[in-house]
Design a protein around this motif. Structure first.
Motif, short mmCIF file in Angstrom:
data_model
loop_
_atom_site.label_atom_id
_atom_site.label_comp_id
_atom_site.label_asym_id
_atom_site.label_seq_id
_atom_site.Cartn_x
_atom_site.Cartn_y
_atom_site.Cartn_z
N PHE A 29 39.21 43.57 37.36
CA PHE A 29 39.68 43.29 38.73
C PHE A 29 40.28 41.89 38.82
N THR A 30 39.60 40.90 38.23
CA THR A 30 40.09 39.53 38.30
C THR A 30 41.38 39.35 37.50
N GLN A 31 41.61 40.18 36.48
CA GLN A 31 42.80 40.05 35.64
C GLN A 31 44.03 40.73 36.23
N MET A 32 43.83 41.61 37.21
CA MET A 32 44.96 42.36 37.76
C MET A 32 45.86 41.46 38.59
N PRO A 33 47.14 41.34 38.23
CA PRO A 33 48.05 40.49 39.01
C PRO A 33 48.42 41.10 40.35
N CYS A 34 48.35 42.42 40.43
CA CYS A 34 48.72 43.12 41.66
C CYS A 34 47.63 44.13 42.00
N ARG A 35 47.21 44.14 43.26
CA ARG A 35 46.17 45.06 43.70
C ARG A 35 46.63 45.79 44.95
N ASP A 36 46.14 46.98 45.14
CA ASP A 36 46.41 47.72 46.37
C ASP A 36 45.08 48.10 47.02
N LYS A 37 45.15 48.84 48.11
CA LYS A 37 43.91 49.19 48.82
C LYS A 37 42.99 50.05 47.97
N PHE A 38 43.60 50.80 47.02
CA PHE A 38 42.78 51.65 46.15
C PHE A 38 41.98 50.79 45.16
N THR A 39 42.56 49.65 44.75
CA THR A 39 41.83 48.73 43.87
C THR A 39 40.59 48.22 44.57
N TRP A 40 40.78 47.73 45.79
CA TRP A 40 39.65 47.19 46.56
C TRP A 40 38.61 48.28 46.84
N THR A 41 39.09 49.47 47.17
CA THR A 41 38.17 50.57 47.49
C THR A 41 37.36 50.96 46.26
N ALA A 42 38.02 51.00 45.09
CA ALA A 42 37.30 51.32 43.85
C ALA A 42 36.21 50.29 43.58
N MET A 43 36.51 49.03 43.85
CA MET A 43 35.51 47.97 43.65
C MET A 43 34.33 48.14 44.61
N ILE A 44 34.63 48.42 45.86
CA ILE A 44 33.56 48.53 46.86
C ILE A 44 32.65 49.72 46.54
N ILE A 45 33.25 50.86 46.26
CA ILE A 45 32.45 52.06 45.95
C ILE A 45 31.69 51.87 44.64
N MET A 96 38.50 41.79 50.95
CA MET A 96 39.64 42.68 51.14
C MET A 96 40.33 42.39 52.48
N LEU A 97 39.53 42.21 53.51
CA LEU A 97 40.09 41.91 54.83
C LEU A 97 40.78 40.55 54.82
N ARG A 98 40.17 39.58 54.13
CA ARG A 98 40.78 38.25 54.06
C ARG A 98 42.09 38.27 53.27
N ALA A 99 42.20 39.24 52.35
CA ALA A 99 43.45 39.38 51.58
C ALA A 99 44.51 40.17 52.36
N SER A 100 44.21 40.46 53.62
CA SER A 100 45.14 41.20 54.51
C SER A 100 45.45 42.59 54.00
N GLU A 101 44.50 43.18 53.28
CA GLU A 101 44.64 44.57 52.83
C GLU A 101 43.88 45.45 53.81
N THR A 102 44.56 46.45 54.34
CA THR A 102 43.95 47.30 55.37
C THR A 102 43.10 48.39 54.73
N PRO A 103 41.82 48.48 55.11
CA PRO A 103 40.96 49.54 54.55
C PRO A 103 41.37 50.90 55.09
N ASP A 104 41.01 51.95 54.36
CA ASP A 104 41.25 53.31 54.85
C ASP A 104 39.92 54.03 54.99
N ASP A 105 39.98 55.33 55.23
CA ASP A 105 38.75 56.09 55.47
C ASP A 105 37.85 56.11 54.24
#
Length: 752
Positions: free
Chosen positions: A438-454, A472-481
């Protein structure tokens, strides 16, 4: 200049003979290709023969020979001959732009035509930066662009250059008065679509005369690139209204959009253009039409068209394979896959994806081995399929090998592949490696954050999961269901009722996500596990959507924890109305009766199971050892090491009993004696897998097991004791979560 003059060495006289033959053949082999300069009467006034010879060149070597003679005759600065040489270098696939530049630099006069030729050459060889550079030189030399300058220049732009210079070049177009030129419009649309600025492209398109079909093709293609397939379809409708005749390129782009939309009605209309011979058929177009029907599930039509095709390529065959995969007929897909005369990595990946969808993970691994044997190099999409398989099987060793393969062969790690690596590590219980990825990924999307949370929540790192959500919220990435499912699960496993209810409320109020039935199931699980069974039941009764088996199953699971027979019977009754053949419901109800010593109820439930032919799903555990996945079923004796495994298990249980272990038979729902209950417990699949691992691994080796059912209380207790006595880390992934056993304690804190 040195390069040009060096070719003069060896010239003897005016009758120097040079050979224009291919591949270095001599004059005797290609008599028709031999030219004698003495016969060309090369005077300063007559250059047409030389120009003709330059045009007939077949290689740079031939061009250099001619150029040598031009230099010798003192015609080195002749603008027409220089233009011919530059044109050959710029327009020909075999041309050399460095050579063109050397000739360009010694020309005494450079009109806009020759500047355009140079720009076109750089675009041809995919050197947009050089094209932009020479365009700037052109302006610095007070040469004004013409109708051809911008189309040549812009057509060579890459995505990166388009993003950086697209708008400034558009400003130049307007500055020099070409904002109404349709060829320039076409080039601008290409640039904006290339870098994803499809709205800007549409603005240019709307200002154009729209008389050239190429502009329509570019705009439709641009919408496809941005996945705005409905807009592509609208443009096609507008074309029809204008009675513009589509080309094969138009139809291919439109069919691609319709395939994504699964719009067969419009697709049939497009297909009619080909049937009526309004557009000439081609292999690419035929493939697109077959894909249209295949992606829409009309495999009978797709197969009929495929079989009638005179020419087929690997794309044709792959389309059929993918079509059968998409409708769940994986074995039929495999039949066509095996018949393919040639396969590429896309074909192999399509077949693997089919097995992944059907949870046939062993078939995926076998196919991957065949792919390696066939020496087909996988791409990032293949890697996603293999990593998904490793994740489901808990095959960390293989997953690590795949990660090393990706690094070694420099396979592009885009966000999708990165997410798959994270998911694999989490599902194999390796939280540290998942965090590292996760820390090495230069680009992340909401699925990256969701995978980490789950992943964090299911592996016993609930607090870190919630911290990740706030990051995730501080990174301005919008969570989904799905993100909120992970958040609510974290609260459930920590017993954070107040916080969980708050998150549930915030879904709609802060992010506009209306809770679905899965979220209600999480809320019921949260309340039920915390002992608020009545509150959980009230949530079910007040739900705006009809509760499903997930919701009632969460309540029944909570009843097991808190031994509430009455509520369990209500939940079980509702569950069996939804799924009459669900044996797991009967088994869980039997376990609750056994734990509460309701033997009559237990016997009645078992009688119903027998009468209805309902059987308990056997426990199954998977463990990877030295790259091979071994499978154990409860009571299994089919493994080659079965005798040693049972012997080791007996030894193990004896040692644990000597240390004070007492088997927990409370969940054994069989009406048998206590000794037989103990024997039944000792045949559980995870115990067999643990014994197998202890036999076949070195001290300190982490034991990783994947089980299809919830781990029972006794196996959970035994795993804790083994982790302490043998100083081993055990990671068991059951149906609901991960259990990390270290030094006699579990990450679930005995709350599962």
């Amino acid at each position: 200049m040195i390069m040009i003059l060096s070719s003069l060495r060896g010239l003897s006289n005016l009758t120097y003979t040079f050979n224009l033959a291919f591949h270095g053949k001599g004059a005797s082999q290609c008599p028709n290709q031999v030219f004698q300069l003495a016969h060309l009467h090369l005077s300063p006034e007559i250059h047409l023969p030389l120009q003709s010879v330059i045009e007939r060149c077949k290689s740079m070597d031939q061009l250099r020979q001619i150029h040598s003679v031009i230099i010798q005759k003192g015609l080195i600065s002749d603008p027409k001959l220089c233009s011919n040489i530059i044109a050959f270098c710029s327009n020909n696939e075999l041309g050399d732009m460095k050579y063109a530049r050397s000739v360009f630099d010694i020309m005494p006069e450079q009109g806009v035509f020759i500047w355009n030729t140079m720009i076109k050459g750089y675009s041809r060889e995919n050197s947009p930066q050089n094209g932009v550079s020479i365009y700037r030189e052109m302006l610095n030399n007070n040469v004004q662009p013409d109708n051809y300058t911008f189309p040549f220049l812009l057509k060579g732009f890459t995505r990166e250059v388009s993003l950086k210079l697209g708008k400034s070049m558009h400003a130049h177009v307007c500055k020099f008065g070409f904002e109404l030129n349709e060829f320039v419009h076409h080039a601008l649309i290409h640039v904006y679509c290339l870098c994803g600025q499809v709205d800007m492209a549409r603005g240019v398109f709307d200002l154009s005369a729209k008389s050239d079909i190429l502009i329509w093709n570019s705009m439709i293609s641009g919408y496809n690139r941005s996945k705005q397939f409905r807009e592509s379809r609208k443009l096609f409708y507008a074309m029809e209204e204008k009675q513009l005749q589509p080309t094969s390129v138009t139809l291919i782009s439109v069919i691609s959009a319709l395939s994504q939309l699964k719009d067969l009605d419009t697709g049939n209309r497009v297909h009619q253009y080909v049937k009526d011979y309004k557009v000439q058929s081609s292999l690419v177009l035929d493939n697109a039409i077959v894909d249209l029907y295949a992606s829409s599930g009309k495999m009978d039509v797709a197969l009929g068209l495929f079989q009638s095709m005179k020419l087929k390529d690997v794309i044709s065959w792959t389309t059929i394979v993918k079509g059968f995969v998409n409708i769940g007929q994986v074995d039929v897909a495999r039949k066509y896959f095996d018949q393919m005369p040639k396969r590429d990595n896309i074909s192999w990946t399509a077949m693997m994806d089919g097995y992944v969808k059907e949870n046939r993970f062993k078939d995926v691994l076998m196919l991957f081995r065949e792919m390696q044997a066939a020496k087909i190099r996988p791409d990032e999409f293949t890697m996603v399929s293999i990593l998904t398989t490793c994740a489901h099987l808990g095959a960390l060793e293989l997953g690590e090998w795949i990660k090393s393969y990706i690094d070694k062969h420099k396979i592009k790690v885009d966000v999708h592949l990165g997410n798959a690596v994270i998911d694999m590590y989490f599902k194999c219980g390796n939280v540290e490696k998942a965090l590292m990825m996760f820390t090495q990924m230069p680009c992340r999307d909401k699925f990256t954050w969701t995978a980490m949370i789950i992943g964090l929540a299911s592996n016993g790192h609930e607090r870190e999961a919630l911290d990740m959500f706030f990051d995730m919220l501080r990174a301005s990435e919008t969570p989904d269901d799905v993100t909120y499912i992970g958040v609510l699960s974290a609260c459930t496993h920590m017993g954070m009722v107040v916080e969980g209810k708050s998150f549930f409320a915030n879904m709609a109020s802060q992010h506009g996500i209306q809770p679905n039935v899965i979220h209600y199931g999480c809320l019921v699980d949260l309340l039920g596990r915390a002992g608020h069974l009545e509150g959980a039941y009230e949530v079910i009764k007040s739900m705006p959507v009809k509760p499903n088996s997930i919701v009632w199953g969460a309540l029944l699971g909570a009843c097991r924890i808190h031994k509430d027979v009455q509520m369990a019977e209500i939940a079980a009754q509702q569950l069996l109305q939804l799924e009459p053949g669900n044996g797991a419901v009967y088994v869980l109800l039997c376990n609750i009766y056994a734990a509460c010593k309701k033997w009559d109820n237990l016997r009645e439930t078992r009688r119903i199971m027998t009468d209805r032919g309902i059987k308990k799903t056997p426990g199954c555990s998977l463990i990877e050892m030295h790259g091979i996945v071994h499978e154990f079923v409860a009571g299994d004796q089919s493994h080659p090491q079965s005798k040693s495994i049972y012997s080791k298990l007996a030894e193990l249980i004896g040692e644990l009993k000597f240390s004070g272990y007492v088997p927990d038979t409370s969940e054994v729902s069989l009406d048998i004696g206590e000794d037989e209950k103990e024997n039944s417990l000792n045949r559980h699949s995870e115990k067999l897998a643990i014994a197998f691992a202890l036999i076949n691994s070195e001290p300190g080796f982490t034991i990783r097991i994947v089980k299809n059912l919830r781990i029972c209380t006794d196996c959970h207790h035994v795993a804790k004791l083994i982790s302490e006595r043998y100083n081993r880390k055990l990671i068991i992934r059951d149906r609901t979560r991960f259990h990390h056993f270290v030094q006699g304690s579990c990450s679930c804190k005995d709350y599962w």
